[in-house]
Structure formats: structure tokens, C-alpha cells
Design a protein around this motif. Structure first.
Motif, mmCIF file in Angstrom:
data_model
loop_
_atom_site.group_PDB
_atom_site.id
_atom_site.type_symbol
_atom_site.label_atom_id
_atom_site.label_comp_id
_atom_site.label_asym_id
_atom_site.label_seq_id
_atom_site.Cartn_x
_atom_site.Cartn_y
_atom_site.Cartn_z
ATOM 1 N N GLU A 184 0.827 -1.209 0.000
ATOM 2 C CA GLU A 184 0.000 0.000 0.000
ATOM 3 C C GLU A 184 0.861 1.258 0.000
ATOM 4 O O GLU A 184 0.753 2.137 0.854
ATOM 5 C CB GLU A 184 -0.977 -0.020 1.177
ATOM 6 N N CYS A 185 1.722 1.324 -1.009
ATOM 7 C CA CYS A 185 2.705 2.407 -1.085
ATOM 8 C C CYS A 185 2.063 3.779 -1.248
ATOM 9 O O CYS A 185 2.700 4.799 -0.938
ATOM 10 C CB CYS A 185 3.665 2.162 -2.242
ATOM 11 N N SER A 186 0.828 3.833 -1.750
ATOM 12 C CA SER A 186 0.178 5.136 -1.879
ATOM 13 C C SER A 186 -0.183 5.710 -0.515
ATOM 14 O O SER A 186 -0.353 6.918 -0.362
ATOM 15 C CB SER A 186 -1.079 5.012 -2.742
ATOM 16 N N THR A 187 -0.309 4.830 0.486
ATOM 17 C CA THR A 187 -0.547 5.290 1.858
ATOM 18 C C THR A 187 0.777 5.636 2.530
ATOM 19 O O THR A 187 0.946 6.711 3.105
ATOM 20 C CB THR A 187 -1.264 4.205 2.688
ATOM 21 N N ILE A 188 1.709 4.709 2.458
ATOM 22 C CA ILE A 188 3.036 4.894 3.062
ATOM 23 C C ILE A 188 4.076 4.307 2.113
ATOM 24 O O ILE A 188 4.000 3.135 1.753
ATOM 25 C CB ILE A 188 3.133 4.169 4.428
ATOM 26 N N CYS A 189 5.047 5.125 1.737
ATOM 27 C CA CYS A 189 6.163 4.590 0.959
ATOM 28 C C CYS A 189 7.355 4.427 1.905
ATOM 29 O O CYS A 189 7.620 3.351 2.407
ATOM 30 C CB CYS A 189 6.499 5.506 -0.216
ATOM 31 N N GLU A 190 8.053 5.508 2.149
ATOM 32 C CA GLU A 190 9.140 5.533 3.140
ATOM 33 C C GLU A 190 10.280 4.558 2.844
ATOM 34 O O GLU A 190 11.061 4.224 3.723
ATOM 35 C CB GLU A 190 8.588 5.304 4.558
ATOM 36 N N SER A 191 10.377 4.097 1.607
ATOM 37 C CA SER A 191 11.469 3.181 1.274
ATOM 38 C C SER A 191 12.822 3.828 1.507
ATOM 39 O O SER A 191 13.764 3.175 1.970
ATOM 40 C CB SER A 191 11.357 2.718 -0.180
ATOM 41 N N CYS A 192 12.932 5.128 1.200
ATOM 42 C CA CYS A 192 14.231 5.782 1.368
ATOM 43 C C CYS A 192 14.629 5.841 2.841
ATOM 44 O O CYS A 192 15.825 5.811 3.165
ATOM 45 C CB CYS A 192 14.216 7.172 0.746
ATOM 46 N N MET A 193 13.646 5.942 3.722
ATOM 47 C CA MET A 193 13.950 5.908 5.154
ATOM 48 C C MET A 193 14.340 4.483 5.557
ATOM 49 O O MET A 193 15.316 4.272 6.278
ATOM 50 C CB MET A 193 12.742 6.359 5.975
ATOM 51 N N ASP A 194 13.561 3.505 5.096
ATOM 52 C CA ASP A 194 13.824 2.111 5.430
ATOM 53 C C ASP A 194 15.254 1.703 5.112
ATOM 54 O O ASP A 194 15.933 1.057 5.907
ATOM 55 C CB ASP A 194 12.900 1.187 4.620
ATOM 56 N N VAL A 195 15.692 2.035 3.889
ATOM 57 C CA VAL A 195 16.924 1.442 3.374
ATOM 58 C C VAL A 195 18.175 2.223 3.745
ATOM 59 O O VAL A 195 19.284 1.764 3.455
ATOM 60 C CB VAL A 195 16.856 1.285 1.837
ATOM 61 N N CYS A 196 18.016 3.386 4.389
ATOM 62 C CA CYS A 196 19.192 4.166 4.771
ATOM 63 C C CYS A 196 19.791 3.606 6.051
ATOM 64 O O CYS A 196 19.174 3.706 7.121
ATOM 65 C CB CYS A 196 18.834 5.636 4.976
ATOM 66 N N PRO A 197 20.992 3.039 5.998
ATOM 67 C CA PRO A 197 21.598 2.509 7.233
ATOM 68 C C PRO A 197 21.803 3.585 8.286
ATOM 69 O O PRO A 197 21.686 3.328 9.479
ATOM 70 C CB PRO A 197 22.938 1.945 6.742
ATOM 71 N N ASN A 198 22.094 4.824 7.838
ATOM 72 C CA ASN A 198 22.440 5.908 8.763
ATOM 73 C C ASN A 198 21.231 6.677 9.263
ATOM 74 O O ASN A 198 21.390 7.630 10.025
ATOM 75 C CB ASN A 198 23.395 6.889 8.082
ATOM 76 N N ARG A 199 20.035 6.333 8.790
ATOM 77 C CA ARG A 199 18.787 7.016 9.173
ATOM 78 C C ARG A 199 18.792 8.466 8.718
ATOM 79 O O ARG A 199 18.236 9.354 9.370
ATOM 80 C CB ARG A 199 18.525 6.935 10.683
ATOM 81 N N ALA A 200 19.398 8.734 7.562
ATOM 82 C CA ALA A 200 19.541 10.105 7.073
ATOM 83 C C ALA A 200 18.291 10.625 6.373
ATOM 84 O O ALA A 200 18.219 11.811 6.057
ATOM 85 C CB ALA A 200 20.736 10.202 6.129
ATOM 86 N N ASN A 201 17.333 9.761 6.109
ATOM 87 C CA ASN A 201 16.056 10.199 5.552
ATOM 88 C C ASN A 201 14.996 9.992 6.627
ATOM 89 O O ASN A 201 14.762 8.859 7.057
ATOM 90 C CB ASN A 201 15.711 9.400 4.292
ATOM 91 N N ILE A 202 14.368 11.060 7.056
ATOM 92 C CA ILE A 202 13.451 10.978 8.189
ATOM 93 C C ILE A 202 12.041 11.366 7.764
ATOM 94 O O ILE A 202 11.843 12.073 6.772
ATOM 95 C CB ILE A 202 13.916 11.855 9.370
ATOM 96 N N VAL A 203 11.066 10.900 8.533
ATOM 97 C CA VAL A 203 9.668 11.225 8.288
ATOM 98 C C VAL A 203 9.257 12.360 9.223
ATOM 99 O O VAL A 203 9.455 12.275 10.440
ATOM 100 C CB VAL A 203 8.756 10.006 8.520
#
Length: 1001
Positions: free
Chosen positions: A877-896
Motif C-alpha cells: 500500500e505504497c500510496s498510503t506509506i512509501c518511506e522506502s528511502c527511510m527504510d533502506v538508509c543505514p544511517n537514518r539520514a532520511n526521516i519522516v
């Protein structure tokens, strides 16, 4: 931007953790915390851990926040990233340095920080875990283990810098960072509910009792033995030695990878000759085991280092990269077996190399542990994947001593050689990327339904949710809102949506096409019974549609649904075009086609069959204001041979569909071509009586064939022989002579060009069928005054598909060239929209699941084939929540960031090292670390970047330095009249008000 990471101070780190948890019940984006069974422990190095799993020495253990995220999701064994004498900016790491779309490759091997910085990060991580385990009740504060990793030679390891690192990791009490951690913990003491001064004072400073020796390729066995002896005797450390797959030998490794479809990986035998040899390793390991025993220390091997391969397709910058992930698993587990056999199962093995939720229980149950992972954590779901792994292992029985079960291990090795999971696709996968670039805000999208996914933007998440609920009628209503051909597209659609499906990075794409057909089959009668006939519009202009294939049926349906008078003319006796005349019955039945036709008839479409349509002039005279030409690409492509004649593929398929039991073609049939039509011909030929062999000849290999992967597999299952890298020359005396080809450089399509070799071979052939593509008959259009171009297509307005003749449209093949069915529907929609208003119900909002927590709970959960979960239920249900860039960043550099209830993605520059992993998995044709709105912690960082983003000059006055698309200005967010878009102002304002902890140093 800079690829230099700036570690977060322990003060700012703890402040971030406490505030984010208080405000959002998450920490560094982790929302599902693993709570350990504190009564279940496994012993190692005189320490205990609650789960025998964790992150491998790599991107997930480089920074303190990475270690924290790993712990929160279930890790209890931490291999902190390798340190060596060359560090920081002196380390030659090219960027991007990771690509993990399928198997993983990387070009970095040790920490990118200076060694003292790395040390501080590991101590901060250790200290915060001690606090969080107690405060949040996640497990026993003494229930996790840190394991350090060093390389790469004895001189470097004995250097003052590395020696101090090792010593201080063994006991951090007298180091400045340890005192700083304690002071900060006291500062925030009032924020804790379960922690007091006594607890802080009692936190053990003995961070590491163990070490893993990571040697680069080419390190001789005597050097490895000297280093390990030093670590055991001088440093008193429990020790592991990393062992490489090169110990398996070149022949075994090459054959294993080739057999599994990874034959494109480039490597020669030089590493196999230069690395530690198996025959040298065994006696060395036995000597070191005896030494460790005499010192009452643990000893074992770490399997494996990543495997070196050449960079041949510009996967990453440089000449050599290191392979890991599922392609490494068959090698790693084979090496574990080879060593275990030599030691009768008594050698301790710390395992990494393609471990994930699908194999980790088997590995552990075979007596191999601890087990660390990296590649699986680099994919969507990220750290949350560890939660599932930890729960799975907790359900296993924990061993009390070291003993590898050789029989179980042998079974794993054999399974790895045959399981589909470890086999590479037989053809190159299409890019999962959309055509659009990522917007600065509001980027959540379901790539399956977006531009580049579904050409008609079907509301796929909405109907998948209805199918999963068993509400097939509502699902079908969503489908036919934009798709007039649910049966045809549910059966033979090229399903570009599935190539964009994020679920492919978990197990496999959702079978979206099959879910569409499921809805159609279950709810068609109910839908027909519930539909109301449209009211005809008075005095509406009449439309003639010439051609009764998918494009023509779609145009008829869409116009008739709006009450517009429309007639479809088809010269054949049956409606359906290629679906009813060409595509074999075993692929789609006439019954299925007829159901789609009946829907159009119900709406009011008139069909006239059995003779050619009237001319354009005659149609005008008959009162048709609009004329839509929906004629397919029926002009035969030609295969030029020096000698001999071939049969055209469409002629063959048409004759076969009419008389499938007649074989005038002989015993040996050869099809030339590599597309879906070629596969149809080949599969149809196998059903003919007296046919003994069917072969497909193609000038490239299977991996570069244009046919859909599933069509290739179906042809193989039907016994079709594939003769690759052959170009037909002549056919005489029932023999097709072909020139052998080789693959050269890539062409504009991304496929490698076939290059002649001057060598020839002969293929027995009673009949040769040419499936080399069809063309549009432009002479027809030119004869009625419609302009065409040099590419054999009609010239039209691409927004409306109206030609140079007023109110005359062209859709489908004539517009696009040989097109897919769903592209034909898209064309029909464009033309119909220009004739009248098309009233779609716009189910886009139905794509959004109001239960956001339910959607987020799916992230990181992989589903085995044995699961009872429906395929539709796997939708993320990516139209509700994508957040893949947050998921895959080891350093947590992409935040919601929550802005007025709407989640937005912000990139935090200081935490990014430009590894490139978020670019791989962002659905857009973009790299979030470059293209998302960015927070800068210093003015210098802002000035060193080109990213759109901001630096907060003064949080009190909300004065900010802002860059938007290379335009830099200083603004106060409270000022009126700024030309900065409102959503960007709101985002920055929210960051200053609610996410100030991200800005602290």
C-alpha cells in the motif's frame, strides 16, 4: 553535498532518542520494537545474548544511531564496522558505494570515520543500548554482545592507533567518551522512569571481549596466523578469522554461480590463487584452536568475507567490487560445510553471507551461530526485517555448546543449489524506476499505478485491498472504472505494473494481473446484474471506431458509458482482434474475450462485423462526426534469408487458432525471434501432431530477449529448445544455417548488441517461422490523407491523438507501433476524453488506507511461499506509506516529518555518506539523498551542497538560509509575501517547532 558523515554527539543523540520516542513512539524511524524473552539466553565469549543475530560489520554498524536501530529491532550480536590504520578521508572509497537491487555489491570495506571517531560511535551505541534496554523493557541490559573487527595486517594492528582502539574497546572506563556518556545520562536522568544514578554507575565499560580478523585478499596464511596468535596471546581476545569463498576453489565457485544463473559475474582465478588456501587453512585453524583452548578463550571462523568480482557494467565506480546477498549464500554455506566436515562439526562458525528470514532458522538449527546480516537490511523494510528474524530464532531451541549438525548442513547446501530463491532470473529485469522525478514534498506514490507503471493509472492498491477482503464486486468496480477489458488484461496484459511493484524487493512482485482476473471471474455476473444502462445523450455526435481489437472495444465502451452513440466496425467475423484471431486459445479463451465485448455491448456499443468498414468519406456521409482508427499492426515484418522462405508468425498463429490439429509444418519447427509472439509460436508448435522438436533461434541470449520472463519459462516448460546467439543466414534442404554471434556493447535499448563471429552452425528445420515484429500499414493512412512519419507511425496530437484531419483519431498500434493491450486502452481513453467528458469515479482516495499503523506493520515482514496470506494481502500500500528511502538508509539520514498530519520525507545531510542505497529503491527516477528537501546542520554544509534545502540561522526568529532549485535566499518564515511555496514553508516551520532535536550537534 559532502559524503563526509558528521557523528552526533552523545548529548544530541540521547536528546533525539528521548524526544522522538516521546513525540512519535519511534526511535530513528523504528516503530516496532523487539521485546526479548529475558529467560532465554545463549552464551558466547563468557557473555550472553538474547538472540544470536545482528548486523554484520558494515553499513549498519558504522554509526551509533545504526547500532541503536539494530538493537530496537531485535539484534543482540553486533559486529561493529572494521577499523584499520587507513581511515577517514585517507580511505579510498568511491561513491556511490552500494547497490543492492538484487544481489548486493559494495566498494567499501572498513569505517569511513577516523578510528577515534569510530571508537566513540561504538561506545555511544553500547551506552545507549544499556539505557534503552532497561528504560523500555526491551531485554536484559547484559543480553547483547559487541564484537570488534580489525584488519588488515599485523603491523597495522600493532600501530598505536589500532592498539589503543583495541585496548579501549576492552575497557572504556578511562576514555573521555565514556565519561561524557555518563555525564549526559545524568543530565537526562529526570527523563527516565526506570533508570537511576546507581544503574548508570553500574554500566559496564567492558565493551568487547572478542574480535574478528578481517583480512584483505592475498593475505598469506602465516600472516593470518601471526595476527591471530597476537590477538589471543597478547590481547586475550576471543577471536574469529574471516574466511573467504575463494577457499572453495575457482572451478567450484564458477560452476556454482553459472548453474544458478549468475554467469554474468566477472572474475578470474587470481584471488583463488593468492588467497588463503583450504589445505593451508585447516592445519592453521587447528593450531589456533589449540592455542585458544590453552588460553581458555573461544576461537572460530567467520564466514564469509564478501566475494570479489569485476565491475563490468558500471554497477559502481572502480574496477572491482564485493558481492554479497542471495548469490553469496550457496558459496558461504558450502564453505561452512567444507570446514565443518574437516572439524567434525566442532569448529565455531560465525556466519554471514546471504542470511535472511528464509534461511536463518535452517542455519541456526544446523548449529551455526551467531548469524549476521547486511544485504537484507539494505532493502525496503530495512532494520525492521530484523524483528521478524529475531522472533523466528527465539522460537528455536538454543544450543548449549558448539556442535554443527553435518547432516542438516548438507541438506542446506543441496537446497541452495536447487531452490528457485537462489537462482537468477533468466532475463534482465526492467527498471523498477518511474519516469517522473521525486517531488520535494508529497512524494508518497504507488509505483504500480503511476506513470511508467500502469498506462491507465488503475487504482491498483484499492482493488487489491478489496480482493484481499474478498469483496470482489467492489474490486471489479474499481477496475472497470478505467479498464474496459478486465478479462483480457487479467489474462494477457504485459503487466508493467508488476515491474514497478515494491514487493519485488521482499520476495516477488504481487501477481497484480492475476488478482484482476480473480476479481473479474468472481464478480462479473454480479457486476453485470448491478450495472445500469447509460442514458443516451440527445443530439450527441456519432463516433465510428474502425477496428474491433482491444483499442476499439475500449473506445466503444468508454464512449457508450457516457451515453455517446458509437459503432465499432470489424472486418473479421469475431470481435477481439489479436485476442480472438492470433493469440493461442491456451493463452486466452474466446469466452474471456466475449465477456469484455459483452460489457461494451451492455453500455450501448454497436458492433458491426464480417466486412471492412466504410471509407472515411462514407462514414462522414453516414453521419459519423468522429472517426477513431484502431487498426492493429498487421503488416508482416520480414526475415531476409540468402536462400529459402519463411512463414510469418501471424499467419501461423491465425491458422493454428482456426485448425489446431492440422500440421503441414513437419517434425522440426524453428521460430526466429525473441518476443512474446515468438513464444506463442513456439508453444503452439509444441501442441501440433507429429512435431518432435521446436526450437527458438535468437541472435542474443535469453537474458536479452524482449519476451516477458514468464513467457520464456512457459516455453521452457513446454519443451522448447532455445538456440541462443545465432543469426539465420539461409534455409535449404531442411537445414537452417546460422552465424554464431557474441554479445558486444549495449545499444540504446540497454541490451548488448549481437556481434558476428564468422563461425557457423546448422539447425535442422522442416519449417522456419519468422517472428521478427509487425509493422503499421502506413499506406492506408496516407491514402486517406493522414500524415505519417519516417518511423512508420501516424502523426497526431499526443494529448488527444487527433490527426491532421479534424475529428479523426488514431489509437493503439498506429500511434505507438506494436503496442501492449493496456497501452491501447490508454490511447482509447485519450481519444474518448477529447470527444466527451469521461466520468471516472476517481478511486485514488480509496488507495489510501486510513489505518496507517496497519500499513506500516507490513514493512519489513517477508512472507514465505507456505504462508496462507493471500497474494493481494502482500500489497504494501505504497500510496498510503512509501518511506522506502527511510527504510533502506543505514544511517537514518532520511526521516519522516509530520506536517499537519501529512508525512513528509526530509533528508538530513550530516548523517549521509552518499552510499547511494536510497537511490536504488526510491520509486522515482531520483536519488533522495540528492533530490529531497534537505536539512543542513551547519552553514558550511549548506554551502558545500547543491541540494534544495535549508539551514536554520536562528530558530527563535525562524531565520533560515534556503536553497530551492539553485536559488539561494535568506528568509524569516514569519514574513509574509515570500515566494517560497507554502508547503515548503510549513515543512521548515514544523522542523523548527517539533524536530529541533535533528538540528543539534
Amino acid at each position: 553535498m559532502s559524503d563526509i558523515m558528521h557523528p552526533i554527539s552523545i548529548d544530541a543523540l540521547l536528546n533525539w532518542v528521548l524526544k522522538e520516542y516521546k513525540n512519535e513512539s519511534s526511535i530513528f524511524g523504528v516503530r516496532k520494537f523487539y521485546k526479548a524473552d529475558t529467560n532465554k539466553m545463549i552464551s558466547l565469549f563468557g557473555e550472553k545474548m538474547e538472540t544470536p543475530c545482528g548486523p554484520a560489520a558494515g553499513p549498519h554498524t558504522q554509526l551509533a544511531q545504526n547500532i541503536i536501530a539494530s538493537y530496537l529491532t531485535g539484534s543482540r550480536f553486533f559486529e561493529v564496522k572494521t577499523v584499520q590504520i587507513i581511515d577517514g578521508e585517507d580511505l579510498p572509497v568511491s561513491k556511490p558505494c552500494i547497490t543492492a537491487a538484487d544481489e548486493c555489491y559494495n566498494v567499501e570495506w572498513s569505517t569511513e570515520l577516523r578510528v577515534p571517531q569510530a571508537y566513540d560511535e561504538y561506545v555511544k551505541g553500547w551506552f545507549v543500548l544499556k539505557l534503552l534496554s532497561k528504560e523500555l523493557g526491551l531485554g536484559n541490559p547484559d543480553g547483547f554482545i559487541f564484537n570488534m573487527s580489525v584488519g588488515y595486517d599485523l603491523e597495522g594492528i600493532k600501530s598505536p592507533k589500532i592498539d589503543k582502539y583495541i585496548t579501549d574497546m576492552q575497557d572504556a572506563e578511562k576514555t573521555p567518551i565514556w565519561q561524557e556518556c555518563k555525564d549526559v545520562a545524568y543530565k537526562y536522568l529526570s527523563e527516565f522512569k526506570q533508570i537511576d544514578k546507581e544503574y548508570i554507575e553500574a554500566i559496564s565499560p567492558k565493551v568487547c571481549r572478542s574480535i574478528t580478523l578481517s583480512t584483505l585478499h592475498g593475505c598469506p596464511s602465516d600472516e593470518i596466523e601471526r595476527i591471530t596468535t597476537y590477538l589471543l596471546e597478547e590481547k586475550g581476545l576471543n577471536s574469529f578469522i574471516k574466511c573467504n569463498p575463494t577457499m572453495l576453489g575457482y572451478e567450484y565457485t564458477r560452476k556454482t554461480l553459472d548453474d544458478l544463473g549468475f554467469d554474468y559475474m566477472v572474475f578470474d582465478d587470481h584471488h583463488f590463487l593468492e588467497d588463503l588456501q583450504f589445505e593451508d587453512a585447516v592445519p592453521m585453524l587447528k593450531r589456533l584452536q589449540a592455542l585458544a583452548d590453552s588460553k581458555n578463550l573461544s576461537f572460530g571462523v567467520k564466514i564469509t568475507n564478501t566475494f570479489p568480482v569485476g565491475i563490468a557494467e558500471d554497477e559502481l565506480p572502480g574496477e572491482e567490487m564485493y558481492m554479497s546477498g542471495r548469490s553469496l549464500f550457496p558459496l558461504s554455506i558450502s564453505l561452512a560445510k567444507k570446514l565443518s566436515d574437516e572439524f567434525n562439526g566442532k569448529l565455531q562458525i560465525s556466519y554471514s553471507g546471504g542470511a535472511d528470514v528464509f534461511n536463518i532458522k535452517d542455519i541456526f538449527d544446523a548449529g551455526i551461530w551467531p548469524i549476521t546480516m547486511a544485504t537484507t537490511l539494505l532493502k525496503p523494510g530495512g532494520y525492521q526485517r530484523m524483528n521478524q528474524v529475531a522472533n523466528l530464532l527465539t522460537d528455536s531451541e538454543y544450543p548449549k555448546n558448539v556442535q554443527v549438525d553435518l547432516e542438516k548442513l548438507s541438506a542446506i547446501v543441496e537446497k541452495a543449489k536447487t531452490q528457485a530463491r537462489y537462482k537468477k532470473s533468466i532475463k534482465i529485469s526492467e527498471s523498477p524506476k518511474l519516469k517522473a522525478t521525486v517531488p520535494l514534498t508529497n512524494c508518497y506514490t504507488a509505483p504500480c499505478r503511476s506513470d511508467g507503471g500502469c498506462p491507465i493509472n488503475q487504482d491498483i492498491p484499492a482493488y487489491l485491498r478489496y480482493v484481499n477482503e474478498g469483496n470482489h464486486l467492489e474490486a471489479l468496480k474499481v477496475i472497470v472504472d478505467k479498464n474496459p477489458l478486465p478479462f483480457i488484461t487479467g489474462t494477457i496484459c504485459a503487466h508493467p505494473c508488476m515491474t514497478k511493484c515494491t514487493r519485488q524487493f521482499y520476495e516477488s512482485s504481487i501477481q497484480i494481473r492475476e488478482m484482476k482476473l480473480k476479481a473479474a471471474e468472481h464478480a462479473y455476473d454480479e457486476l453485470m446484474a448491478s450495472m445500469e444502462k447509460p442514458t443516451p445523450k440527445k443530439d450527441a455526435p456519432k463516433t465510428a471506431v474502425v477496428g474491433g481489437g482491444p483499442a476499439g472495444i475500449s473506445a466503444g465502451y468508454l464512449l457508450a458509458r457516457e451515453g455517446m452513440p458509437v459503432t465499432v466496425f470489424e472486418k473479421a467475423d469475431t470481435i477481439g482482434g489479436v485476442c480472438s484471431q492470433i493469440v493461442p486459445e491456451f493463452r486466452i479463451s474466446m469466452e474471456s474475450v466475449q465477456k469484455d465485448v459483452d460489457m461494451a455491448k451492455f453500455m450501448g456499443t454497436e458492433f458491426k462485423t464480417g466486412k471492412a468498414a466504410p471509407s472515411l468519406e462514407e462514414l462522414r456521409e453516414l453521419g459519423y462526426t468522429n472517426v477513431i482508427y484502431a487498426i492493429g499492426a498487421w503488416k508482416h515484418g520480414k526475415l531476409k534469408l540468402e536462400v529459402g522462405e519463411t512463414i510469418n508468425s501471424l499467419d501461423f498463429l491465425k491458422a493454428n487458432r482456426e485448425n489446431p490439429a492440422i500440421n503441414p509444418y513437419g517434425e522440426k519447427v524453428v521460430i526466429v525471434g525473441g518476443g512474446n509472439t515468438a513464444m506463442d509460436c513456439a508453444r503452439a508448435a509444441t501442441t501440433l501432431p507429429d512435431v518432435k522438436k521446436v526450437s527458438v533461434v535468437y541472435r542474443r541470449d535469453k537474458r536479452n530477449m524482449p519476451a516477458d520472463e514468464e513467457e520464456l519459462y512457459l516455453a521452457l516448460e513446454d519443451g522448447v529448445e532455445f538456440l541462443e546467439l545465432l543469426s539465420p543466414i539461409k534455409l535449404e534442404n531442411n537445414v537452417l544455417t546460422c552465424e554464431k554471434m557474441r554479445l558486444g556493447e549495449r545499444d540504446a535499448s540497454g541490451r548488448r548488441k549481437p556481434v558476428p563471429t564468422g563461425e557457423y552452425t546448422e539447425v535442422p528445420a522442416d519449417t522456419v517461422i519468422a517472428a521478427v515484429g509487425e509493422k503499421v500499414d502506413t499506406s492506408f493512412y496516407e491514402s486517406i490523407g493522414i500524415q505519417t512519419n519516417q518511423y512508420g507511425k501516424v502523426v497526431s496530437n499526443q494529448e488527444t491523438l487527433e490527426t491532421n484531419l479534424k475529428d479523426v483519431y488514431v489509437i493503439g498500434d498506429a500511434n505507438l507501433g506494436p503496442a501492449t493491450i493496456v497501452e491501447a486502452i490508454a490511447d482509447a481513453t485519450k481519444a474518448a476524453k477529447n470527444i466527451c467528458e469521461i466520468h471516472n469515479n476517481h478511486y485514488e482516495q480509496t488507495n489510501i488506507n486510513e489505518d496507517v499503523a496497519e500499513v506500516r506493520n507490513k514493512r519489513g515482514i517477508l512472507i514465505p511461499e507456505t504462508s496462507k496470506c493471500s497474494d493481494a494481502g502482500r500489497c504494501l500500500e505504497c500510496s498510503t506509506i512509501c518511506e522506502s528511502c527511510m527504510d533502506v538508509c543505514p544511517n537514518r539520514a532520511n526521516i519522516v516529518v509530520q506536517v499537519k498530519g501529512q508525512p513528509q520525507i526530509v533528508h538530513v545531510d550530516r548523517m549521509c555518506n552518499e552510499c547511494g542505497n536510497c537511490e536504488t529503491f526510491c520509486p522515482y527516477a531520483s536519488a533522495p539523498y540528492k533530490d529531497k528537501f534537505t536539512l543542513f546542520n551547519t552553514k558550511e554544509d549548506f554551502e558545500n551542497s547543491t541540494n534544495s534545502g535549508f539551514y536554520v540561522i536562528d530558530p527563535t526568529t525562524k531565520e533560515c538560509l534556503v536553497r530551492l532549485w539553485n536559488n539561494i535566499q535568506t528568509v524569516k518564515l514569519t514574513d509574509q509575501g515570500s515566494d517560497i511555496p507554502k508547503d515548503i514553508i510549513e515543512l521548515m516551520d514544523t522542523m523548527i517547532a517539533n524536530y529541533d532535536y535533528c538540528m543539534e550537534m
